[in-house]
Scaffold this motif. Structure first.
Motif, PDB file in Angstrom:
ATOM      1  N   GLY A 217       0.794  -1.227   0.000  1.00 28.90           N
ATOM      2  CA  GLY A 217       0.000   0.000   0.000  1.00 28.90           C
ATOM      3  C   GLY A 217       0.825   1.275   0.000  1.00 28.90           C
ATOM      4  O   GLY A 217       0.260   2.372   0.062  1.00 28.90           O
ATOM      5  N   ARG A 218       2.136   1.138  -0.108  1.00 27.66           N
ATOM      6  CA  ARG A 218       3.037   2.288  -0.005  1.00 27.66           C
ATOM      7  C   ARG A 218       2.674   3.427  -0.948  1.00 27.66           C
ATOM      8  O   ARG A 218       2.829   4.596  -0.608  1.00 27.66           O
ATOM      9  CB  ARG A 218       4.457   1.795  -0.325  1.00 27.66           C
ATOM     10  CG  ARG A 218       5.550   2.766  -0.033  1.00 27.66           C
ATOM     11  CD  ARG A 218       6.898   2.164  -0.379  1.00 27.66           C
ATOM     12  NE  ARG A 218       7.132   2.113  -1.835  1.00 27.66           N
ATOM     13  CZ  ARG A 218       8.272   1.691  -2.371  1.00 27.66           C
ATOM     14  NH1 ARG A 218       9.256   1.248  -1.610  1.00 27.66           N
ATOM     15  NH2 ARG A 218       8.429   1.686  -3.685  1.00 27.66           N
ATOM     16  N   ASP A 219       2.175   3.086  -2.136  1.00 30.63           N
ATOM     17  CA  ASP A 219       1.889   4.123  -3.137  1.00 30.63           C
ATOM     18  C   ASP A 219       0.394   4.332  -3.350  1.00 30.63           C
ATOM     19  O   ASP A 219      -0.013   4.890  -4.376  1.00 30.63           O
ATOM     20  CB  ASP A 219       2.566   3.750  -4.461  1.00 30.63           C
ATOM     21  CG  ASP A 219       4.072   3.588  -4.279  1.00 30.63           C
ATOM     22  OD1 ASP A 219       4.702   4.518  -3.739  1.00 30.63           O
ATOM     23  OD2 ASP A 219       4.616   2.523  -4.639  1.00 30.63           O
ATOM     24  N   LEU A 220      -0.412   3.879  -2.410  1.00 26.48           N
ATOM     25  CA  LEU A 220      -1.865   4.045  -2.551  1.00 26.48           C
ATOM     26  C   LEU A 220      -2.218   5.491  -2.218  1.00 26.48           C
ATOM     27  O   LEU A 220      -2.102   5.916  -1.070  1.00 26.48           O
ATOM     28  CB  LEU A 220      -2.590   3.096  -1.591  1.00 26.48           C
ATOM     29  CG  LEU A 220      -4.097   2.964  -1.825  1.00 26.48           C
ATOM     30  CD1 LEU A 220      -4.379   2.085  -3.035  1.00 26.48           C
ATOM     31  CD2 LEU A 220      -4.780   2.373  -0.617  1.00 26.48           C
ATOM     32  N   ARG A 221      -2.640   6.222  -3.243  1.00 26.94           N
ATOM     33  CA  ARG A 221      -2.820   7.662  -3.057  1.00 26.94           C
ATOM     34  C   ARG A 221      -4.255   8.125  -3.226  1.00 26.94           C
ATOM     35  O   ARG A 221      -4.498   9.255  -3.560  1.00 26.94           O
ATOM     36  CB  ARG A 221      -1.931   8.425  -4.041  1.00 26.94           C
ATOM     37  CG  ARG A 221      -0.448   8.241  -3.782  1.00 26.94           C
ATOM     38  CD  ARG A 221       0.065   9.108  -2.629  1.00 26.94           C
ATOM     39  NE  ARG A 221       1.451   8.750  -2.319  1.00 26.94           N
ATOM     40  CZ  ARG A 221       1.838   8.201  -1.163  1.00 26.94           C
ATOM     41  NH1 ARG A 221       0.973   7.951  -0.210  1.00 26.94           N
ATOM     42  NH2 ARG A 221       3.107   7.897  -0.963  1.00 26.94           N
TER      43      ARG A 221
ATOM     44  N   GLY B 261      -0.659   6.140   1.250  1.00 22.36           N
ATOM     45  CA  GLY B 261       0.365   5.127   1.449  1.00 22.36           C
ATOM     46  C   GLY B 261       0.131   4.181   2.598  1.00 22.36           C
ATOM     47  O   GLY B 261       1.070   3.767   3.265  1.00 22.36           O
ATOM     48  N   GLN B 262      -1.139   3.833   2.840  1.00 17.30           N
ATOM     49  CA  GLN B 262      -1.455   2.892   3.921  1.00 17.30           C
ATOM     50  C   GLN B 262      -1.726   1.488   3.366  1.00 17.30           C
ATOM     51  O   GLN B 262      -2.321   1.363   2.303  1.00 17.30           O
ATOM     52  CB  GLN B 262      -2.720   3.346   4.671  1.00 17.30           C
ATOM     53  CG  GLN B 262      -2.596   4.688   5.354  1.00 17.30           C
ATOM     54  CD  GLN B 262      -1.461   4.716   6.362  1.00 17.30           C
ATOM     55  OE1 GLN B 262      -1.351   3.827   7.193  1.00 17.30           O
ATOM     56  NE2 GLN B 262      -0.591   5.714   6.255  1.00 17.30           N
ATOM     57  N   PRO B 263      -1.314   0.451   4.117  1.00 14.52           N
ATOM     58  CA  PRO B 263      -1.687  -0.910   3.690  1.00 14.52           C
ATOM     59  C   PRO B 263      -3.192  -1.112   3.852  1.00 14.52           C
ATOM     60  O   PRO B 263      -3.806  -0.585   4.785  1.00 14.52           O
ATOM     61  CB  PRO B 263      -0.914  -1.809   4.662  1.00 14.52           C
ATOM     62  CG  PRO B 263      -0.589  -0.967   5.843  1.00 14.52           C
ATOM     63  CD  PRO B 263      -0.491   0.451   5.345  1.00 14.52           C
ATOM     64  N   THR B 264      -3.787  -1.866   2.920  1.00 11.10           N
ATOM     65  CA  THR B 264      -5.232  -2.105   2.972  1.00 11.10           C
ATOM     66  C   THR B 264      -5.553  -3.592   2.913  1.00 11.10           C
ATOM     67  O   THR B 264      -6.715  -3.971   3.037  1.00 11.10           O
ATOM     68  CB  THR B 264      -5.930  -1.474   1.747  1.00 11.10           C
ATOM     69  OG1 THR B 264      -5.348  -2.039   0.566  1.00 11.10           O
ATOM     70  CG2 THR B 264      -5.758   0.042   1.736  1.00 11.10           C
ATOM     71  N   GLY B 265      -4.526  -4.413   2.658  1.00 13.95           N
ATOM     72  CA  GLY B 265      -4.795  -5.824   2.399  1.00 13.95           C
ATOM     73  C   GLY B 265      -4.751  -6.121   0.914  1.00 13.95           C
ATOM     74  O   GLY B 265      -4.883  -7.275   0.513  1.00 13.95           O
TER      75      GLY B 265
END
Ligand SMILES: *[C@@H]1O[C@H](CO)[C@@H](O)[C@H](O)[C@H]1NC(C)=O
Ligand SMILES: *[C@@H]1O[C@H](CO)[C@@H](O)[C@H](O)[C@H]1NC(C)=O
Length: 357
Positions: free
Chosen positions: A59-63, A69-73
């Motif tokens: 999730g590092r690049d989840l924008r 940048g949070q993990p979501t699974g």
């Protein structure tokens, strides 16, 4: 507007869409997703299994959405193809995981993911890692349909369920974890991979028919990727793809194409079934990475080697995780980066899913 900036809808199709009545009445009001880690948006966070990715650097690049940048699974550095597809249909940029206690009916009404990383068509595959078997994914969908009826009322719920796009993506685990790993259940009974493929296709057909019986009218059944080219499956010495696995994937895909051709039109009630050519999209990137903006397609970004690290082996203490995952096709030893997911989603929108716009 961020939805426009990120839109995958080709301009021409967008224009057609506007000319044909505007975005007010979305023709696909919801995305319903079944399968494995290729499409699991976080259900495994809420079940007891070792197949997890709810920790950094996933999730590092989840924008988008609530977090930066949070993990979501999600088994990637960012969004999955289903998230991009949702956005391309004018729906939210993230498809909620059905088991997420924070996902209420107002968000689930436009998309619900029942997929579980590690799952397969074969019950025994899902049992290997205690993840949701397909029948359980379907059970949760039935529960969802009932909740949708209380939320929307019968008529609107029925309309949503029949206009929704149903995406199914799995099968890799049946071969790599079960058949070629620890053969159990049906996998142990078939000597030839092609015969096991036949068994899996039978399950896929029953599943598609079950969805249709429950009201589904738009189905997207996805084929396998060139699974011998996943970093974990490449030859240790040379880094070459394991061609045997690619051939098995192509054989399964041929059967799936035939199945899709039979079901499309054959299911009745105006149902449409399309084939998701994931193999073709990934093979194109592998054949000419630079043409698609990739620099490394042989190793995962995460970990010191990128050859085997995934799940708990890909964590914040993993040394040498690459700086820019956008240059990699694979995030960990099995799973695509957001960049590759985005490419797959775009290709699917351009070649098959546009019929549902
Ligand atoms: C998988 O297991 C469920 C529950 O036991 C069963 O109902 C179903 O028929 C099984 N599926 C297949 C394809 O064997
Ligand atoms: C999809 O189509 C658009 C518009 O023609 C094009 O710009 C884009 O490169 C295509 N993407 C893929 C992955 O095929």
């Amino acid at each position: 507007m961020s939805t426009l900036r990120h839109s995958l809808v080709p301009l021409m199709l967008l224009q057609l869409h506007i000319l044909s009545g505007g975005p007010a009445a979305a023709k696909v009001p919801a995305l319903i997703v079944f399968g494995d880690s290729t499409v699991d948006t976080g259900n495994n966070n809420y079940i007891s299994t070792v197949i997890k990715s709810d920790f950094a650097p996933y999730g590092r690049d989840l924008r988008v959405g609530s977090g930066g940048g949070q993990p979501t699974g999600r088994f990637s550095n960012g969004r999955l193809a289903v998230d991009f597809i949702s956005e391309a249909f004018g729906l939210p940029p993230l498809v909620p995981a059905y088991l997420d206690p924070n996902a209420d009916m107002s968000s689930l009404a436009t998309g619900a993911c029942f997929a579980s990383a590690g799952a397969g068509y074969d019950n025994a595959t899902s049992d290997l890692f205690s993840v949701l078997p397909l029948w359980k994914e379907l059970d949760y969908f039935k529960e969802y349909a009932a909740r949708l009826r209380s939320f929307h009322g019968d008529d609107k719920a029925q309309e949503t369920l029949s206009e929704a796009l149903y995406i199914v993506s799995m099968g890799t685990n049946d071969f790599l974890e079960n058949y070629y790993g620890v053969p159990s259940g049906q996998a142990a009974r078939y000597a030839a991979a092609s015969d096991y493929a036949g068994y899996l296709l039978g399950v896929a057909e029953s599943f598609a028919r079950a969805l249709h019986a429950l009201g589904a009218r738009k189905l997207d059944l996805n084929g396998l990727p060139p699974m011998g080219c996943l970093p974990l499956e490449r030859r240790a010495a040379t880094g070459a793809c394991t061609e045997e696995y690619n051939a098995v994937a192509r054989g399964f895909n041929e059967g799936l194409r035939d199945l899709v051709a039979r079901l499309d039109g054959g299911l009745g009630g105006g149902a449409r079934v399309v084939y998701g050519d994931v193999y073709g999209a990934v093979a194109e990137v592998l054949a000419d990475p630079a043409a698609h903006g990739f620099e490394d397609v042989g190793a995962g970004c995460c970990g010191a080697t990128g050859r085997f690290e995934m799940g708990y082996m890909c964590n914040e203490a993993s040394p040498l995780t690459c700086a820019d995952a956008g240059k990699f096709a694979f995030w960990d030893a099995i799973h695509p980066t957001e960049h590759l997911h985005r490419f797959i989603a775009e290709r699917k929108m351009n070649t098959t899913l546009y019929v549902f716009l």
